[in-house]
Every structure is written in structure tokens, then in C-alpha cells.
Design a protein around this motif. Sequence first.
Motif, PDB file in Angstrom:
ATOM      1  N   HIS A 285       0.807  -1.216   0.000  1.00 31.68           N
ATOM      2  CA  HIS A 285       0.000   0.000   0.000  1.00 31.68           C
ATOM      3  C   HIS A 285       0.840   1.266   0.000  1.00 31.68           C
ATOM      4  O   HIS A 285       0.319   2.343  -0.242  1.00 31.68           O
ATOM      5  CB  HIS A 285      -0.951   0.010   1.201  1.00 31.68           C
ATOM      6  CG  HIS A 285      -0.265   0.205   2.519  1.00 31.68           C
ATOM      7  ND1 HIS A 285       0.226  -0.842   3.254  1.00 31.68           N
ATOM      8  CD2 HIS A 285       0.010   1.331   3.222  1.00 31.68           C
ATOM      9  CE1 HIS A 285       0.779  -0.373   4.368  1.00 31.68           C
ATOM     10  NE2 HIS A 285       0.662   0.940   4.372  1.00 31.68           N
TER      11      HIS A 285
ATOM     12  N   PHE B 206       3.399   1.825  -2.001  1.00 32.83           N
ATOM     13  CA  PHE B 206       3.932   2.164  -3.321  1.00 32.83           C
ATOM     14  C   PHE B 206       2.988   3.166  -3.988  1.00 32.83           C
ATOM     15  O   PHE B 206       1.791   2.913  -4.122  1.00 32.83           O
ATOM     16  CB  PHE B 206       4.079   0.929  -4.211  1.00 32.83           C
ATOM     17  CG  PHE B 206       4.828   1.228  -5.488  1.00 32.83           C
ATOM     18  CD1 PHE B 206       6.199   1.080  -5.544  1.00 32.83           C
ATOM     19  CD2 PHE B 206       4.159   1.703  -6.613  1.00 32.83           C
ATOM     20  CE1 PHE B 206       6.898   1.377  -6.709  1.00 32.83           C
ATOM     21  CE2 PHE B 206       4.849   2.008  -7.779  1.00 32.83           C
ATOM     22  CZ  PHE B 206       6.226   1.844  -7.821  1.00 32.83           C
TER      23      PHE B 206
ATOM     24  N   GLU C  22       1.074   4.517  -6.586  1.00 33.68           N
ATOM     25  CA  GLU C  22       0.562   4.247  -7.940  1.00 33.68           C
ATOM     26  C   GLU C  22      -0.018   5.547  -8.506  1.00 33.68           C
ATOM     27  O   GLU C  22      -1.217   5.669  -8.758  1.00 33.68           O
ATOM     28  CB  GLU C  22      -0.509   3.159  -7.880  1.00 33.68           C
ATOM     29  CG  GLU C  22      -0.025   1.827  -7.346  1.00 33.68           C
ATOM     30  CD  GLU C  22       0.423   0.894  -8.467  1.00 33.68           C
ATOM     31  OE1 GLU C  22       0.284   1.275  -9.641  1.00 33.68           O
ATOM     32  OE2 GLU C  22       0.900  -0.209  -8.159  1.00 33.68           O
ATOM     33  N   THR C  23       0.862   6.508  -8.708  1.00 29.43           N
ATOM     34  CA  THR C  23       0.431   7.831  -9.148  1.00 29.43           C
ATOM     35  C   THR C  23       0.100   7.830 -10.639  1.00 29.43           C
ATOM     36  O   THR C  23       0.432   6.900 -11.380  1.00 29.43           O
ATOM     37  CB  THR C  23       1.534   8.867  -8.894  1.00 29.43           C
ATOM     38  OG1 THR C  23       2.680   8.511  -9.686  1.00 29.43           O
ATOM     39  CG2 THR C  23       1.923   8.905  -7.424  1.00 29.43           C
ATOM     40  N   GLU C  24      -0.528   8.927 -11.074  1.00 23.26           N
ATOM     41  CA  GLU C  24      -0.832   9.092 -12.494  1.00 23.26           C
ATOM     42  C   GLU C  24       0.447   9.081 -13.316  1.00 23.26           C
ATOM     43  O   GLU C  24       0.495   8.516 -14.412  1.00 23.26           O
ATOM     44  CB  GLU C  24      -1.595  10.406 -12.688  1.00 23.26           C
ATOM     45  CG  GLU C  24      -2.107  10.637 -14.096  1.00 23.26           C
ATOM     46  CD  GLU C  24      -2.897  11.923 -14.210  1.00 23.26           C
ATOM     47  OE1 GLU C  24      -3.187  12.337 -15.340  1.00 23.26           O
ATOM     48  OE2 GLU C  24      -3.223  12.516 -13.166  1.00 23.26           O
TER      49      GLU C  24
ATOM     50  N   TYR D 280       3.265   7.529 -12.548  1.00 24.19           N
ATOM     51  CA  TYR D 280       3.771   6.156 -12.598  1.00 24.19           C
ATOM     52  C   TYR D 280       3.006   5.345 -13.640  1.00 24.19           C
ATOM     53  O   TYR D 280       3.605   4.634 -14.451  1.00 24.19           O
ATOM     54  CB  TYR D 280       3.638   5.497 -11.223  1.00 24.19           C
ATOM     55  CG  TYR D 280       3.921   4.008 -11.244  1.00 24.19           C
ATOM     56  CD1 TYR D 280       5.223   3.534 -11.307  1.00 24.19           C
ATOM     57  CD2 TYR D 280       2.878   3.085 -11.220  1.00 24.19           C
ATOM     58  CE1 TYR D 280       5.487   2.169 -11.347  1.00 24.19           C
ATOM     59  CE2 TYR D 280       3.126   1.723 -11.253  1.00 24.19           C
ATOM     60  CZ  TYR D 280       4.436   1.270 -11.322  1.00 24.19           C
ATOM     61  OH  TYR D 280       4.688  -0.083 -11.368  1.00 24.19           O
ATOM     62  N   CYS D 281       1.699   5.467 -13.646  1.00 19.96           N
ATOM     63  CA  CYS D 281       0.877   4.666 -14.558  1.00 19.96           C
ATOM     64  C   CYS D 281       1.094   5.045 -16.020  1.00 19.96           C
ATOM     65  O   CYS D 281       0.824   4.244 -16.919  1.00 19.96           O
ATOM     66  CB  CYS D 281      -0.598   4.815 -14.195  1.00 19.96           C
ATOM     67  SG  CYS D 281      -1.009   4.099 -12.582  1.00 19.96           S
TER      68      CYS D 281
ATOM     69  N   TYR E 133       5.748   0.055 -19.675  1.00 18.18           N
ATOM     70  CA  TYR E 133       5.653  -1.161 -18.852  1.00 18.18           C
ATOM     71  C   TYR E 133       7.012  -1.529 -18.282  1.00 18.18           C
ATOM     72  O   TYR E 133       7.134  -1.874 -17.102  1.00 18.18           O
ATOM     73  CB  TYR E 133       5.108  -2.317 -19.692  1.00 18.18           C
ATOM     74  CG  TYR E 133       5.205  -3.654 -18.995  1.00 18.18           C
ATOM     75  CD1 TYR E 133       4.329  -3.981 -17.961  1.00 18.18           C
ATOM     76  CD2 TYR E 133       6.191  -4.576 -19.361  1.00 18.18           C
ATOM     77  CE1 TYR E 133       4.426  -5.204 -17.305  1.00 18.18           C
ATOM     78  CE2 TYR E 133       6.299  -5.796 -18.713  1.00 18.18           C
ATOM     79  CZ  TYR E 133       5.412  -6.107 -17.686  1.00 18.18           C
ATOM     80  OH  TYR E 133       5.522  -7.311 -17.036  1.00 18.18           O
TER      81      TYR E 133
ATOM     82  N   ARG F 251       7.936   0.818 -15.415  1.00 21.90           N
ATOM     83  CA  ARG F 251       7.153   0.531 -14.204  1.00 21.90           C
ATOM     84  C   ARG F 251       7.692  -0.713 -13.503  1.00 21.90           C
ATOM     85  O   ARG F 251       7.820  -0.747 -12.275  1.00 21.90           O
ATOM     86  CB  ARG F 251       5.670   0.348 -14.557  1.00 21.90           C
ATOM     87  CG  ARG F 251       5.001   1.594 -15.098  1.00 21.90           C
ATOM     88  CD  ARG F 251       3.483   1.516 -15.010  1.00 21.90           C
ATOM     89  NE  ARG F 251       2.926   0.314 -15.612  1.00 21.90           N
ATOM     90  CZ  ARG F 251       2.582   0.193 -16.884  1.00 21.90           C
ATOM     91  NH1 ARG F 251       2.770   1.214 -17.714  1.00 21.90           N
ATOM     92  NH2 ARG F 251       2.055  -0.926 -17.345  1.00 21.90           N
TER      93      ARG F 251
ATOM     94  N   LYS G 146       9.324  -0.863  -9.687  1.00 19.07           N
ATOM     95  CA  LYS G 146       8.786  -1.776  -8.671  1.00 19.07           C
ATOM     96  C   LYS G 146       9.896  -2.687  -8.130  1.00 19.07           C
ATOM     97  O   LYS G 146       9.955  -2.989  -6.934  1.00 19.07           O
ATOM     98  CB  LYS G 146       7.671  -2.634  -9.286  1.00 19.07           C
ATOM     99  CG  LYS G 146       6.281  -2.006  -9.259  1.00 19.07           C
ATOM    100  CD  LYS G 146       5.647  -2.155  -7.886  1.00 19.07           C
ATOM    101  CE  LYS G 146       4.241  -1.571  -7.844  1.00 19.07           C
ATOM    102  NZ  LYS G 146       3.244  -2.401  -8.503  1.00 19.07           N
TER     103      LYS G 146
ATOM    104  N   LYS H  21       8.626   7.908  -4.906  1.00 20.41           N
ATOM    105  CA  LYS H  21       7.883   8.948  -5.623  1.00 20.41           C
ATOM    106  C   LYS H  21       8.850   9.890  -6.342  1.00 20.41           C
ATOM    107  O   LYS H  21       8.605  10.316  -7.474  1.00 20.41           O
ATOM    108  CB  LYS H  21       7.000   9.729  -4.657  1.00 20.41           C
ATOM    109  CG  LYS H  21       6.026  10.683  -5.322  1.00 20.41           C
ATOM    110  CD  LYS H  21       5.066  11.264  -4.297  1.00 20.41           C
ATOM    111  CE  LYS H  21       4.074  12.205  -4.962  1.00 20.41           C
ATOM    112  NZ  LYS H  21       4.723  13.379  -5.561  1.00 20.41           N
TER     113      LYS H  21
END
Length: 444
Positions: A8, A10, A12-14, A16-17, A21, A24, A28, A42
Motif C-alpha cells: 500500500h 507504493f 501508484e500515481t498518475e 507512474y501509470c 511497462y 514501471r 517496482k 515517488k
Amino acid sequence: MNAPPPAHIFPETEQYCSLSYEERRFLKSVWAQYRFTFQEIKQLIDFASDVEMWNEGELSSLWNPDLIARNYPKLSGKPLRRKLIEGAEEVWERLRRGPKSYDSFTPPASSELGGKSIPIDAPHQGEILGTCPVASERTRCCNLETLDVVKQCGFACSYCSIQSFYDQGRVYFVDNLDEKLEELERRFIAERRSGETRLRHIGTGQSSDSLMWGNRNGLLEKLSGFAGRNPEIILELKTKSANTSWLEEHELPSNMLATWSLNPQTIIDAEEHLTSSLDDRLAAARRCADKGIAVGFHFHPIVHYDRWKQEYGNLFRRVQELFLPEEVVTISLGTLTFIRPVIRQLRRRKLRSKILQMPLSDAEGKQSYPFEIKRELFSYAYNSFSGAWKSGVFFYLCMEEIDLWEPVFGRSYSDNRAFEEDMKRSYRKKMDSIAYLKKASKMV
């Protein structure tokens, strides 16, 4: 390998998304391996996002945390994480501060720029005459007044925050413009009767481009009539468009001025999406000048990159070859200046752009190039013009620090009001001269 921290934390910001691939997965992996905190990972996401946006590859190919860790075998925990973050930041800083190049830059495809603009006719509530949105006593400002007859722009310049993209493509046209202009005229008439008349400089290009829409809804016709009935105003149309057909087909009042924002084609291709080419802008300005319309140019923003001196130098020479100083009312110089919310907004869009690949320093509460870079840019620009241009055209700095004026121009103003009054006097004198020459040429 150490067990990863709880999932929880990590972020997962805009940003990052929106990463690839592979990027990302890399982030991770290092997050789990080195137990980066929420704020640390971040920060790495921000670095990776910028590198990808600048079209400089991927952080994973430029930063090797395992190699750094091997070079510091005695470090662990927080000291090691700090050293790893410093390594990533060094990569980011080197790219940000080094002379950026557009040679291998791939501009975004049209499909990435958003759909077509959606024109919406909507009534304007309240006063239609406003003030420059960035006016400040901390910079030397001309106190421009603004007539926001269209809101949002259909162009997609990477450094701009008034694009229709940010409002689902919607562009708002004032459908009660006649009513609003009549209200304004009644106010001006009352000022004349009371002896409070003053010369006003009003711009229409602050919330949208002044010419890209042509005469939609009778827009230019109404503005021309408004200017003609109110000789105490100077009405400026500011554009990156070549859509001048209506101006060429109609007689404009002598207190209307058409100005073009200019940049080398390198910057237009990479950062000023959907706008007219440099050749087309210059040709449009030339057609207007041939018709006796007062013109001006805004070299704003001047962008610092590896070939800036060569390409801007060529641009300054072209302007002097195509126009006489007697035809040109004004030339402004300015560069990239952001408030922090706009920087966040530009990053969220995730459009490939090198605009934010620049050293950012505080500039009177905003973010811009360091003072010395700006002095070099502006001094080179001003000194590229001949003495006839310097003495016959009104040059000024737009939204820049007060301390830049003296080293660039050899002149300065005591306050914004003094600058405003000198600008308006110069504009009026030059525009009257252009109108006189136009009238005289018709009598020959």
C-alpha cells in the motif's frame, strides 16, 4: 532478496501509470530490493517521468543502482538509499542543465494531441475587460488590458496552459459579444464626458489565439467596429496563425495592431503543435504590412537549446530582411516562465516535450531560467537588430525581472505605470505614422 515493503505504500500515481511497462517494472523492482520509502520512490518516479517526457530514453538505462551499491559495500539502509537517490538525481540534473538538443527528438503524433476543438457559444457573465493575468509589481509589466472574447486555444503548444485540451477540447465563444462591447462603450463614453479619457492598450490574445478562428460569429468584424468607434484604444490581435484573409479583405481602423509570436521552425515543430509554420506566419505578417496594417512581433518564449544562437540569429535576420522598421510597431522578448501549478499541469499531460528540460530558478515568485541565461538570450536578440530598428521600434521585455532591463536595453523604468505610458505613447505615434503613410500612398 529482502521482502518488499507493504504494497500500500507504493505510490501508484498518475505519473507512474503513464510510464512504459518496462519502466514501471524496473521501479517496482528497485523499490522492493532497496526498501525505498514512499517519498523516495515517488521522487524516482518523477525523475523517470521527466526523462521519458524529454525523449531522453528511460531512467532504467541511464541509472544503475546495483553498480552504485557495489561501489559502496559498507552502506546499507537509509545511507545507501540516499546514495542511490543522489545517483538518479545526478542523471536527471545532467539532462536538465546540459544544453538540450532537438536533433533526435520525436514530436508527439497528432493523435496524442487530443481531438478537434469543440466550439461552444456561451454568454459571458460580468465584465469582459480584464487585466493581464500575470501582471505583477515584482516584474516590469505593461499593464495590458485584456478582452477575452474567446476562451481556450485550439493550438497545442507544449508550454501553454490555455489549450482546449485541458477542458475536453471545448473552446468558448462569447455569444453576447455585441451586448458586452456596448456596455464597454457606454463606460468609455462616460469617461470621455467626465474628462477621464485615457489611452488604453487592449489585447485579445491572452485567453486564446486572436486570428486562428477567423471571423467566426462575426468576431473580427465586431472587434474592428469596436476599435473604430473608440479611438482612445489600441487593440492588439496576437497570433501564431496565418489566418489573415479577413484582415486582408477589409479596412481596419488605424488603432488596430496585428502581432505574431515567432520561433525557429525547430521549436515550432517540437513544441508549438498545430500552429502555422514560421514561413506562413512571416508571409501573413508581410501581407498585412503590405495592406498598411500595423504589425509587431513577439519573440516569446525564446528557448535555450544547443543551436539557439544560430537559429534565432537566422530568424532575426529574416525579420529585418522582410520588413522595414517603419512598418513594425513593437518587438517583445520573453522566455519560459512558470508558476508551479502550471509545471504540474504540463507534467500531468505527459506530452513528449523538452520544454521543462531546463534549469529552473526562482524569478520573482515564478520558475524560469537563471538570470545569466536570460540576460544572454535577450542581449543577443536585441543586439541582432540594427540601429534603425532599435531607434524606430519599441522593444520591451515581457514578464521579466526589473534588473534585466538595464543590461539588455540600457534603459529601465521607475515603475510599471511609467513603462505602460511610454509603450502606449510609442505605439500611438508609430501607428499614426503607418496610417499617414498608407493614406499618402493612396493619393499618389
